[in-house]
Design an enzyme around this catalytic site. Structure first.
Site, PDB file in Angstrom:
ATOM      1  N   ASP A 146       0.788  -1.239   0.000  1.00  0.00           N
ATOM      2  CA  ASP A 146       0.000   0.000   0.000  1.00  0.00           C
ATOM      3  C   ASP A 146       0.816   1.284   0.000  1.00  0.00           C
ATOM      4  O   ASP A 146       0.295   2.345   0.331  1.00  0.00           O
ATOM      5  CB  ASP A 146      -0.901   0.002   1.242  1.00  0.00           C
ATOM      6  CG  ASP A 146      -0.105  -0.040   2.546  1.00  0.00           C
ATOM      7  OD1 ASP A 146       1.128   0.019   2.475  1.00  0.00           O
ATOM      8  OD2 ASP A 146      -0.725  -0.120   3.622  1.00  0.00           O
TER       9      ASP A 146
ATOM     10  N   GLU B 109      -0.247  -8.978  -1.213  1.00  0.00           N
ATOM     11  CA  GLU B 109      -0.892  -8.393  -0.035  1.00  0.00           C
ATOM     12  C   GLU B 109      -2.066  -7.502  -0.481  1.00  0.00           C
ATOM     13  O   GLU B 109      -2.144  -6.310  -0.190  1.00  0.00           O
ATOM     14  CB  GLU B 109       0.093  -7.592   0.834  1.00  0.00           C
ATOM     15  CG  GLU B 109      -0.418  -7.379   2.247  1.00  0.00           C
ATOM     16  CD  GLU B 109       0.543  -6.586   3.134  1.00  0.00           C
ATOM     17  OE1 GLU B 109       1.337  -7.201   3.840  1.00  0.00           O
ATOM     18  OE2 GLU B 109       0.472  -5.339   3.113  1.00  0.00           O
TER      19      GLU B 109
ATOM     20  N   GLU C 237      -2.224   5.191   2.622  1.00  0.00           N
ATOM     21  CA  GLU C 237      -2.094   3.782   2.246  1.00  0.00           C
ATOM     22  C   GLU C 237      -3.417   3.121   1.850  1.00  0.00           C
ATOM     23  O   GLU C 237      -3.450   2.283   0.942  1.00  0.00           O
ATOM     24  CB  GLU C 237      -1.443   2.984   3.378  1.00  0.00           C
ATOM     25  CG  GLU C 237       0.038   3.293   3.591  1.00  0.00           C
ATOM     26  CD  GLU C 237       0.293   4.506   4.463  1.00  0.00           C
ATOM     27  OE1 GLU C 237      -0.685   5.127   4.945  1.00  0.00           O
ATOM     28  OE2 GLU C 237       1.464   4.866   4.665  1.00  0.00           O
TER      29      GLU C 237
ATOM     30  N   HIS D 181       5.359   5.658  13.171  1.00  0.00           N
ATOM     31  CA  HIS D 181       5.789   6.423  11.991  1.00  0.00           C
ATOM     32  C   HIS D 181       4.648   6.913  11.098  1.00  0.00           C
ATOM     33  O   HIS D 181       4.868   7.703  10.192  1.00  0.00           O
ATOM     34  CB  HIS D 181       6.733   5.582  11.114  1.00  0.00           C
ATOM     35  CG  HIS D 181       6.013   4.513  10.328  1.00  0.00           C
ATOM     36  ND1 HIS D 181       5.676   3.302  10.870  1.00  0.00           N
ATOM     37  CD2 HIS D 181       5.568   4.481   9.053  1.00  0.00           C
ATOM     38  CE1 HIS D 181       5.057   2.570   9.965  1.00  0.00           C
ATOM     39  NE2 HIS D 181       4.961   3.265   8.853  1.00  0.00           N
TER      40      HIS D 181
ATOM     41  N   ARG E 218       1.847   8.612   8.935  1.00  0.00           N
ATOM     42  CA  ARG E 218       1.604  10.028   8.619  1.00  0.00           C
ATOM     43  C   ARG E 218       0.425  10.605   9.404  1.00  0.00           C
ATOM     44  O   ARG E 218       0.479  11.726   9.877  1.00  0.00           O
ATOM     45  CB  ARG E 218       1.297  10.184   7.124  1.00  0.00           C
ATOM     46  CG  ARG E 218       2.518  10.444   6.290  1.00  0.00           C
ATOM     47  CD  ARG E 218       2.120  10.631   4.830  1.00  0.00           C
ATOM     48  NE  ARG E 218       3.225  11.192   4.063  1.00  0.00           N
ATOM     49  CZ  ARG E 218       4.312  10.526   3.713  1.00  0.00           C
ATOM     50  NH1 ARG E 218       4.474   9.280   4.084  1.00  0.00           N
ATOM     51  NH2 ARG E 218       5.256  11.109   3.011  1.00  0.00           N
TER      52      ARG E 218
ATOM     53  N   HIS F 188      12.170   5.770  13.631  1.00  0.00           N
ATOM     54  CA  HIS F 188      12.081   5.853  12.158  1.00  0.00           C
ATOM     55  C   HIS F 188      12.902   7.056  11.664  1.00  0.00           C
ATOM     56  O   HIS F 188      13.023   8.055  12.372  1.00  0.00           O
ATOM     57  CB  HIS F 188      10.598   6.025  11.796  1.00  0.00           C
ATOM     58  CG  HIS F 188      10.283   5.826  10.341  1.00  0.00           C
ATOM     59  ND1 HIS F 188      10.569   6.769   9.387  1.00  0.00           N
ATOM     60  CD2 HIS F 188       9.688   4.791   9.681  1.00  0.00           C
ATOM     61  CE1 HIS F 188      10.174   6.330   8.195  1.00  0.00           C
ATOM     62  NE2 HIS F 188       9.633   5.126   8.353  1.00  0.00           N
TER      63      HIS F 188
END
Ligand code: UD1
Ligand code: UDP
Length: 375
Positions: free
Chosen positions: A98, A120, A134, A211, A213, A244
């Site tokens: 994604d 996936e 995503e 991490h 967004r 990250h």
């Protein structure tokens, strides 16, 4: 036809981890020519995976720039992939999951009228802003794909509900388990001495990652302040947080959690030590997608630092709980798992809704049948 030319496209750490076993399975098959193209949306975090699995990409678009925006990633990857696709002329492109590389890889293939296999496929939160971007990347990739490799039955249902033809769908499991089984070892020793010195038997070690967004800003602050309170209220807890490389995550993490006793802020770990750290940890707190899939198979309880998940299987099985992004709720759920043995044991069961380690082989067989049927 001669050999089936399959080009795998990926760009970030999780895609590389989950595509590495597929690339290896493609390379082993005599009827397939395997080509690897990385966008390098990530750089260091991608390269460590390529090294671990000994994958040498044929094409490397090297697009990473510090603090890159979504539009920058999209446009630079799209331009680069057009050139590569024209040169290679693959029969099929494989993309994973994604990320923006995933969506752009499938779009670039569509523009060249190349078939797309989506590894996936079919995970849905049904909220286009969570995970962001995503959820939309995965949905759009589904629209552009000719073969959908779903980890679970629920993922297949999601695609059927969107009108995708069942003949194009295969339930294969998730390749993340193929990768995990290769790297987790008993009595693993870290090369990082800080990690070797932690007493995993007598301390309760929380492994934290963050991490996403949509968590940048206030939600991430809430998460970090909850962790600060956990340390203050639980003397037997140590927190390990491989931070990250996103500067927005790093600045906040070091500002709130830097220089606090028993909180270890470390660099992102390479996949092998990270997987082995999961196996040694007491509890995992994360907003990651992949970790929600790996931890259940290691029998580790997970608190998910998000409001929604596109991976409901382990939540249903009881080893993963949604903790949200509010400080009090995160504190309270974590505190309970540290201090209530029964509550902990209820969650600490090894379950494996995501695969048996043979997913990559199934994917390769499906690709071959797709081209045999077409002949
Ligand atoms: C990306 C994916 C996300 C995935 C995550 C895995 C998108 C939109 N996001 O998010 O789905 O969960 O990867 O980690 O596709 N950076 C480095 N070196 C690296 C990697 C990142 O310095 O090796 C820094 C750079 O400043 C970069 C920033 O991190 O600009 C963010 O990277 P980006 O790929 O835009 O987003 P992620 O949050 O990593
Ligand atoms: N991971 C790693 N090192 C770390 C943190 C995570 O190797 O320091 C691995 C983890 O085991 C999983 C993958 O990276 O396989 C998840 O990546 P990430 O959380 O960045 O992305 P997501 O899965 O959320 O897309």
């Amino acid at each position: 036809m001669g050999k089936i030319k399959v080009m795998s496209i990926f760009g970030t750490r999780p895609e590389a981890i989950k595509m590495a076993p597929v690339v290896k399975a493609l390379e082993k098959d005599q009827s397939i020519e395997s080509i690897v193209c990385v966008t390098a949306q990530h750089r260091e975090m991608l390269d460590q995976v390529l090294k671990l699995f000994d994958i040498k990409p044929h094409y490397d678009l090297n697009i990473m720039k510090a603090g890159q925006t979504l539009s920058e990633i999209t446009s630079r990857a799209l331009m680069g992939l057009e050139q590569v696709m024209k040169e290679v002329e693959p029969h099929m492109v494989l993309v994973h999951g994604d990320t923006t590389t995933t969506f752009v890889g499938s779009l670039a293939a569509f523009y060249q009228q190349v078939k797309v296999g989506h590894v996936e496929a079919g995970l849905r939160s049904h909220n286009i802003y969570s995970p962001y971007p995503e959820e939309m990347n995965r949905t759009l990739t589904g629209k552009l794909s000719h073969l959908h490799f779903c980890p679970t039955k629920g993922n297949r249902e999601n695609l059927l509900n969107e009108g995708i033809n069942d003949e194009k769908i295969a339930i294969t499991g998730n390749t993340v388990i193929d990768a995990l089984l290769q790297v987790v070892k008993k009595d693993y020793k870290f090369s990082n001495e800080q990690l070797n010195h932690i007493d995993y038997e007598n301390k309760k070690v929380i492994l934290l990652t963050a991490h996403r967004r949509e968590n940048l800003g206030a939600p991430m602050e809430n998460i970090f302040y909850a962790m600060k309170d956990i340390i203050q209220n639980n003397k037997d807890v140590e927190i390990v947080f491989p931070v990250h490389l996103n500067p927005k995550v790093r600045n906040l993490a070091y500002e709130i959690l830097g220089n606090i006793e028993r909180i270890h802020l470390i660099e992102p770990l390479d996949y092998e030590p990270f997987a082995n750290l999961m196996a040694k940890a007491y509890l995992i707190l994360t907003d990651s997608g992949g970790i929600q899939e790996e931890a259940p198979s290691l029998g580790k309880p997970v608190l998910v630092l998000r409001t929604e998940t596109e991976r409901p299987e382990a939540v249903k099985a009881g080893t993963v709980k949604m903790a949200g992004v509010e400080k009090d709720e995160i504190f309270s759920l974590t505190h309970t798992l540290i201090n209530d043995e029964k509550a902990y044991k209820r969650m600490a069961n090894a379950i494996n809704p995501y695969g048996d380690g043979k997913t990559s082989e199934r994917i390769v067989e499906n690709i071959k049948s797709f081209f045999v049927t077409k002949k």
